[in-house]
Design a protein around this motif. Structure first.
Motif, PDB file in Angstrom:
ATOM      1  N   UNK A  94      -8.746  -0.150   1.755  1.00  0.00           N
ATOM      2  CA  UNK A  94      -9.078   0.835   0.720  1.00  0.00           C
ATOM      3  C   UNK A  94      -7.986   1.899   0.587  1.00  0.00           C
ATOM      4  N   UNK A  95      -6.804   1.619   1.138  1.00  0.00           N
ATOM      5  CA  UNK A  95      -5.727   2.602   1.075  1.00  0.00           C
ATOM      6  C   UNK A  95      -5.377   2.903  -0.378  1.00  0.00           C
ATOM      7  N   UNK A  96      -4.769   4.053  -0.605  1.00  0.00           N
ATOM      8  CA  UNK A  96      -4.431   4.442  -1.978  1.00  0.00           C
ATOM      9  C   UNK A  96      -3.398   3.455  -2.525  1.00  0.00           C
ATOM     10  N   UNK A  97      -3.416   3.320  -3.832  1.00  0.00           N
ATOM     11  CA  UNK A  97      -2.521   2.386  -4.495  1.00  0.00           C
ATOM     12  C   UNK A  97      -1.066   2.759  -4.202  1.00  0.00           C
ATOM     13  N   UNK A  98      -0.315   1.870  -3.564  1.00  0.00           N
ATOM     14  CA  UNK A  98       1.056   2.225  -3.210  1.00  0.00           C
ATOM     15  C   UNK A  98       2.004   2.216  -4.409  1.00  0.00           C
ATOM     16  N   UNK A  99       1.541   1.650  -5.520  1.00  0.00           N
ATOM     17  CA  UNK A  99       2.409   1.597  -6.689  1.00  0.00           C
ATOM     18  C   UNK A  99       1.802   2.456  -7.785  1.00  0.00           C
ATOM     19  N   UNK A 100       2.582   3.360  -8.335  1.00  0.00           N
ATOM     20  CA  UNK A 100       2.064   4.112  -9.477  1.00  0.00           C
ATOM     21  C   UNK A 100       2.585   3.438 -10.733  1.00  0.00           C
ATOM     22  N   UNK A 101       1.706   2.769 -11.451  1.00  0.00           N
ATOM     23  CA  UNK A 101       2.177   2.029 -12.605  1.00  0.00           C
ATOM     24  C   UNK A 101       2.559   2.972 -13.736  1.00  0.00           C
ATOM     25  N   UNK A 102       3.444   2.550 -14.542  1.00  0.00           N
ATOM     26  CA  UNK A 102       3.907   3.334 -15.669  1.00  0.00           C
ATOM     27  C   UNK A 102       5.218   2.737 -16.106  1.00  0.00           C
ATOM     28  N   UNK A 103       5.974   3.446 -16.853  1.00  0.00           N
ATOM     29  CA  UNK A 103       7.252   2.868 -17.266  1.00  0.00           C
ATOM     30  C   UNK A 103       8.187   2.723 -16.079  1.00  0.00           C
ATOM     31  N   UNK A 104       7.915   3.498 -15.018  1.00  0.00           N
ATOM     32  CA  UNK A 104       8.634   3.201 -13.775  1.00  0.00           C
ATOM     33  C   UNK A 104       7.608   2.990 -12.662  1.00  0.00           C
ATOM     34  N   UNK A 105       7.953   2.020 -11.789  1.00  0.00           N
ATOM     35  CA  UNK A 105       7.054   1.727 -10.674  1.00  0.00           C
ATOM     36  C   UNK A 105       7.414   2.661  -9.545  1.00  0.00           C
ATOM     37  N   UNK A 106       6.548   3.625  -9.288  1.00  0.00           N
ATOM     38  CA  UNK A 106       6.842   4.533  -8.191  1.00  0.00           C
ATOM     39  C   UNK A 106       6.192   4.033  -6.912  1.00  0.00           C
ATOM     40  N   UNK A 107       6.887   4.135  -5.820  1.00  0.00           N
ATOM     41  CA  UNK A 107       6.301   3.732  -4.544  1.00  0.00           C
ATOM     42  C   UNK A 107       5.836   5.002  -3.865  1.00  0.00           C
ATOM     43  N   UNK A 108       4.532   5.219  -3.861  1.00  0.00           N
ATOM     44  CA  UNK A 108       4.028   6.523  -3.459  1.00  0.00           C
ATOM     45  C   UNK A 108       4.251   6.815  -1.985  1.00  0.00           C
ATOM     46  N   UNK A 109       4.102   5.787  -1.110  1.00  0.00           N
ATOM     47  CA  UNK A 109       4.237   6.047   0.319  1.00  0.00           C
ATOM     48  C   UNK A 109       5.694   6.133   0.745  1.00  0.00           C
TER      49      UNK A 109
END
Lengths: 220, 669
Positions: free
Chosen positions: B508-523
C-alpha cells in the motif's frame, strides 16, 4: 476343523483340488494331465455339492451338478480328443522351470497364499472360509503352470487351475455364487477350451507340432 | 451492459470466431473469423479497461463447461493489465491476418484454432481457481501447438519445431500441475483467493518447492533460459500473426504466472526465491541478446530477443521480490512497476517487429538477412515501421522501450545504497546485465535494419520485393504508432500498471511515480519527461542538419562513399549479417561456440590453385547441444533398453503377470 463329517468331507475335497494342482506341475504325460484335470473338476464339484447339501441350497446343488458335468467330464473329454494320445511328442519334455523346481516353487506359492489371505480367512470365519487360501494357492499354481509350461495342453491345464481356484474361492467365501452366474462361468470355460482345442488341432495339421518355442520361429 | 456480460460476450465472440473459422470458403472463413476475433478482443479490452478504471473486479462462474469443479473467472487489476495487452496485440495481429497469405494459416484447422488461441489467452489471466487455470492453460498450449504446425506439409523443420515446443510446454505444464496440486492440497482449497489467504501459514518447504516448480513451469512458457530452446525454433516457424501473438502475448503470461504465484498466491517469499528469479532473468537476458546479435534469420533473431526481454522482465520481478523480502516496500513496488511496464511495451514493439518481419518474409520469401537488403525503398511502409519498432526495442529515447528500461535501471540503481548484502551484490550485477543487454540489443537492430532494409538487395527475391497489402502494414503500423505514443506519453498506461503492481503485491506504499507530462520518481528524486526529450531530440536533429546544410553550401564534390576509387558497388561487396556479427561471435566464442566448416577443392593440375572454396558456419544453441541433446540421447537409449523387455514371448508376458500378482500378494501379506 475336522470335528464334524461336513468339515471333514469339505476339507478333503478342497485338499484334493490343491493336490491336483500340484500334480499338474509334476506329471509330464498328456494322459495323466487330462486325468488330473478331470479329478480336480470332480473335486471342485464335490466341494460345491457338500456346501450345497450343508446349506440346503438347491441352487448350489444345481451349480455343483453343472460343474461336475462340465469340469469333470466335458472338458477332460474335449482335451483328450484334441490332444491325441500315445505319441512321443505329447510329453511335456522341457518345461521352462523343471519339475523339482516347480514343486519347490509351488510350496512357496502356497505359503504366500496362506500368508496373504489369513485375514480374509479369519474375516469370513466359517469352516469353509478357513479354506479360502487353498483356492488362492490353486490359482497361483495354475498361473505358474501357465507361465512355465511349453505345451499348449499343459498351459490349458494351468488356465483351468486358475479358473478352478477362482471358483473355489467364490464357493468358499460366499457359499456359492448365484446358480446362473456359475453356469455361465463354467460354460465360458468350456467354450474357451473348445476354441483353444480347435486352434491346436488346426496347428497340428498345419505344422505337425505345437511346441510354443518352435512356433515362435514363425513370428521371427 | 455490465462487465460480466462483456466477459460472456468475449467468450461468445471467440467461440463464434472459432466455429466460423471451420466453415465456408477460404476467404470467407478468414475474414469472418478475424473480424469476430477482433470483436472478442475489443470486448476483452473493454472489460479490462473497465476493471482498471473502476478498481472493481469482475467475477463469473459457470458449471456448464467443466464438470464437477466448474469454470470460475475473476478479473482483478493485475489480470486486467494482461488481458488488455493481449487484446491490443490480438486486434493488430487479426488486422494483419486479413491480408496475410500462405503458411497454411488458411486451412480450416488453423482458422478455427487461431481465434480459440486468442480467446484462451484473454481468459488465462482471469482464471480464479486451479482447475480453471490449468484447463485454459492447456487449451492455450494445444491451440498454439496446432498453429505452429500449420505449415507442416510444406516444410519439414516445422515438425521438429513443434516437437520441441510440445515437449517443453508439456514439461512446464507438468511442473505447474504438481505445484498447484501441492498448494491446493496443503491449503485445502483450489480457489486462488483461499490459497492466497492460507498460503502464508504453510511450511517453508511446501512454499519453496511450489514456487520453484511454478518458476520452472511458467519459465518454460516465457522462454526463460534454460527452458527457452523451443522458442527460437517455434516462433520463426509459426505463421506470421501466430508468431507475433506468441511472442507478444503468450510469453507474457509466463511472467504473469510468476507474479501471480510469487506475489499474489504466496504473498512474497524469502530472498533466495527472488535471487533465483533474478539469476535466471539475467542469464536469459544475456544469452538471448547474444544469440539475437549473432543470428542471421530475421525471425529467429526476434525470438531470441524475446528471451532477452523476458529476462529483463524477470530481472525486474526478481528485484521487486528481493526488495520486498528485505523490507524495502517502496522500491519493491517501483521495480515491479518497471517490470510490468516493460511487459506492456515489449508486447507493443515485439508485436510490431514480428508482424513486419512476417511482411518481409511474405514479400521476399525468405527470412535470411544475408539474402535481404534494400527493402526500405522497396517496402516504403513496412520499412519505417520496422525502424520505429527496432528503435523502440533498442531503448532509444522518445520511444516506449526507453521508458521501461530507464525505470528498471533506476529501480536497481537506487537499491544500491542499502546495507543488505544480497541487494548490494545483485543490484550492480543487474545493472551491468541491463547495460550489456541494452548495447547488444542496439547492435542487433542496427544489424537487422542495416543489413535487411538498407544497402543493396543481395538476391533477386529481395530486389523484386513490393509493399504488402494495406491491412498487413496497418496491423504492424498500429503497434508501431503505439510505440511512439506510449514513448511520448507513458502516463497513458502508467496508472494502470501502478494499480496492477499494487494489486499483485498488496503493497500500500504511496505511488512512486507521479504521472503527468513528466514521470516524477517521488522516492528517488528523479524525473523523466519523454515529451521534453522528444522536443530536445528534434531540436538537436534540426540543428545538426541545418548546420550541415550551412557548411556544405558551396562547392560540393560528389563521389561514391567508401568507393576507394571504384565506380561499381555491388551487393557482393556489402557487409552481411554474418560478417557484421562476426566480431561478437569471436569475443563470445566460449558461450556461442560456433562451428566452422571450410571446404577447399583444388584444381586437378596443381594444388596451388584453388578451384572452389565453400565456407559454412553455424551457431546452435549451447543449451540445446550441451544439455538437451545428451538428455534426449539418454532417454532414447533407455527406451531402446526397455523395448528389449517385451520380446513377443507369451511365457514372458505370463510371467510378468504372475510376478506382478506375487508382488501384490507379498505387499498385502
Amino acid at each position: 476343523m475336522t470335528g464334524s463329517p461336513y468339515a471333514a468331507a469339505l476339507t478333503l475335497a478342497v485338499g484334493s483340488v490343491l493336490v491336483c494342482a500340484i500334480t499338474v506341475l509334476w506329471v509330464t504325460s498328456t494322459r495323466s494331465v487330462i486325468r488330473v484335470v478331470a479329478i480336480q473338476g470332480v473335486a471342485l464339484g464335490l466341494v460345491a455339492m457338500i456346501l450345497g447339501i450343508h446349506l440346503r441350497d438347491a441352487g448350489l446343488i444345481g451349480a455343483a451338478t453343472v460343474v461336475l458335468l462340465v469340469k469333470g467330464a466335458a472338458i477332460p473329454l474335449l482335451l483328450g480328443k484334441a490332444s491325441g494320445t500315445g505319441t512321443v511328442h505329447s510329453r511335456e519334455s522341457r518345461p521352462i522351470v523343471n519339475v523339482p523346481a516347480s514343486l519347490v516353487a509351488s510350496v512357496f506359492l502356497i505359503v504366500l497364499a496362506f500368508a496373504a489371505f489369513r485375514d480374509v480367512a479369519r474375516f469370513v470365519g466359517t469352516t469353509a472360509g478357513a479354506l479360502v487360501p487353498v483356492g488362492v494357492a490353486t490359482l497361483l499354481i495354475g498361473f505358474f503352470a501357465l507361465a512355465t509350461r511349453q505345451r499348449p495342453l499343459f498351459q490349458m491345464a494351468g488356465l483351468l487351475m486358475v479358473d478352478n481356484g477362482t471358483a473355489l474361492v467364490a464357493f468358499l467365501c460366499t457359499a456359492g455364487v448365484p446358480f446362473l452366474v456359475e453356469v455361465g462361468v463354467s460354460l465360458d470355460v468350456l467354450l474357451g477350451v473348445t476354441v483353444l482345442m480347435v486352434l491346436t488341432m488346426r496347428l497340428r495339421t498345419e505344422f505337425g507340432d505345437v511346441d510354443l518355442d518352435e512356433l515362435r520361429e514363425l513370428h521371427d | 451492459m455490465s462487465a460480466s456480460d462483456l466477459l460472456v460476450a468475449t467468450a461468445l465472440a471467440g467461440t463464434a470466431a472459432s466455429i466460423s473459422g471451420a466453415i465456408g470458403s477460404a476467404r470467407v472463413r478468414i475474414n469472418v473469423s478475424a473480424v469476430l476475433t477482433i470483436a472478442a478482443c475489443a470486448c476483452g479490452l473493454a472489460v479490462a479497461v473497465g476493471v482498471l478504471h473502476s478498481h472493481h473486479g469482475v467475477a463469473l462462474y459457470t458449471n456448464r463447461l467443466i464438470p464437477l469443479t466448474g469454470l470460475s473467472l475473476a478479473l482483478d487489476p493485475l489480470g486486467s493489465l494482461f488481458v488488455a495487452i493481449t487484446s491490443v496485440v490480438g486486434i493488430c495481429a487479426m488486422v494483419f491476418r486479413l491480408g496475410y497469405e500462405g503458411h497454411g494459416l488458411s486451412s480450416r484447422t488453423a482458422s478455427s484454432a487461431l481465434p480459440l488461441f486468442v480467446t484462451t489467452m484473454l481468459f488465462v489471466p482471469a482464471a480464479a481457481t486451479v482447475t480453471t487455470f490449468l484447463f485454459l492453460w492447456e487449451l492455450m498450449a494445444v491451440t498454439s501447438l496446432l498453429l505452429v504446425l500449420a505449415d507442416h506439409r510444406h516444410r519439414p523443420e516445422v515438425q521438429k519445431a513443434a516437437q520441441w515446443y510440445a515437449v517443453m510446454t508439456q514439461f512446464g505444464a507438468a511442473c505447474l500441475l504438481v505445484g498447484f496440486v501441492l498448494l491446493a492440497t496443503r491449503t485445502g482449497s483450489q480457489s486462488f483467493v483461499t490459497i492466497a489467504a492460507r498460503a502464508p501459514h504453510l511450511a517453508a518447504w511446501v512454499r519453496g518447492s511450489a514456487f520453484v516448480l511454478m518458476v520452472i513451469g511458467f519459465g518454460s512458457k516465457a522462454g526463460m533460459v534454460p527452458l527457452h530452446v523451443w522458442l527460437p525454433r517455434a516462433h520463426p516457424e509459426a505463421p506470421g500473426p501466430v508468431s507475433a501473438l506468441m511472442s507478444a502475448a503468450m510469453v507474457n503470461l509466463g511472467v504473469y504466472g510468476i507474479v501471480r504465484v510469487g506475489d499474489g498466491l504466496l504473498r512474497g517469499g524469502p530472498a533466495w526465491w527472488w535471487l533465483l528469479v533474478m539469476i535466471l532473468g539475467a542469464l536469459s537476458a544475456l544469452f538471448g541478446s547474444l544469440h539475437s546479435a549473432t543470428s542471421r534469420d530475421l525471425k529467429r533473431l526476434l525470438a531470441y530477443s524475446t528471451t532477452d526481454n523476458v529476462g529483463l522482465m524477470l530481472l525486474g520481478v526478481g528485484a521487486s521480490g528481493l526488495f520486498a523480502a528485505t523490507g524495502h516496500q517502496g522500491l519493491a513496488l517501483f521495480a515491479l512497476i518497471a517490470a510490468l511496464l516493460h511487459v506492456v511495451f515489449h508486447a507493443v514493439f515485439k508485436g510490431s517487429l514480428f508482424l513486419s518481419a512476417s511482411s518481409v518474409q511474405q514479400a521476399t520469401g525468405t527470412r535470411d538477412l544475408d539474402s535481404l537488403g534494400g527493402l526500405m525503398r522497396r517496402m516504403p511502409v513496412t520499412g519505417p515501421i520496422f525502424l520505429v519498432a527496432g528503435l523502440a526495442i533498442s531503448a532509444m529515447p522518445a520511444l516506449c522501450g526507453f521508458v521501461s528500461e530507464w525505470l528498471l535501471l533506476q529501480a536497481m540503481l537506487h537499491g544500491l545504497p542499502t546495507t543488505n548484502a544480497a541487494i548490494a551484490v545483485t543490484m550492480p550485477i543487474g545493472v551491468g546485465v541491463l547495460a550489456l543487454t541494452g548495447g547488444l540489443t542496439a547492435f542487433t537492430f542496427v544489424k537487422a535494419i542495416g543489413i535487411g532494409f538498407l544497402g543493396q538487395p543481395r538476391t533477386e527475391a529481395a530486389a523484386g520485393a513490393t509493399e504488402v497489402r494495406g491491412s498487413m502494414w496497418a496491423g504492424s503500423g498500429m503497434l508501431a504508432a503505439l510505440c511512439l505514443i506510449l514513448g511520448v506519453a507513458p502516463w497513458l498506461v502508467v496508472p494502470a500498471v501502478v494499480d496492477a503492481a499494487r494489486d499483485a503485491t498488496g503493497i500500500r506504499a504511496s505511488n512512486p511515480l507521479t504521472p503527468g507530462w513528466q514521470l516524477g520518481l517521488s522516492d528517488i528524486h528523479g524525473a523523466l519527461a519523454p515529451g521534453l526529450l522528444l522536443v530536445a531530440l528534434a531540436l538537436a536533429g534540426a540543428t545538426v542538419s541545418l548546420g550541415r546544410a550551412a557548411l556544405q553550401r558551396g562547392a560540393a564534390r560528389r563521389a561514391e562513399a567508401w568507393g576507394c576509387g571504384r565506380e561499381l558497388q555491388t551487393a557482393r561487396m556489402e557487409y552481411t549479417a554474418t560478417s557484421f556479427g562476426e566480431p561478437l561471435t569471436r569475443v563470445f566464442d566460449d558461450v556461442l561456440s560456433p562451428s566452422h566448416d571450410l571446404d577447399i577443392s583444388h584444381t586437378a593440375e596443381s594444388r596451388y590453385y584453388v578451384e572452389a572454396a565453400t565456407f559454412h558456419t553455424a551457431l546452435d544453441d549451447g543449451f540445446e547441444r550441451r544439455f538437451y541433446r545428451p538428455v534426449a540421447g539418454a532417454l532414447r537409449r533407455w527406451g531402446a533398453l526397455a523395448r528389449r523387455v517385451p520380446n513377443g514371448s507369451i511365457h514372458r508376458y505370463l510371467a510378468f503377470g504372475l510376478v506382478a500378482l506375487i508382488v501384490v500378494l507379498v505387499v498385502v501379506a
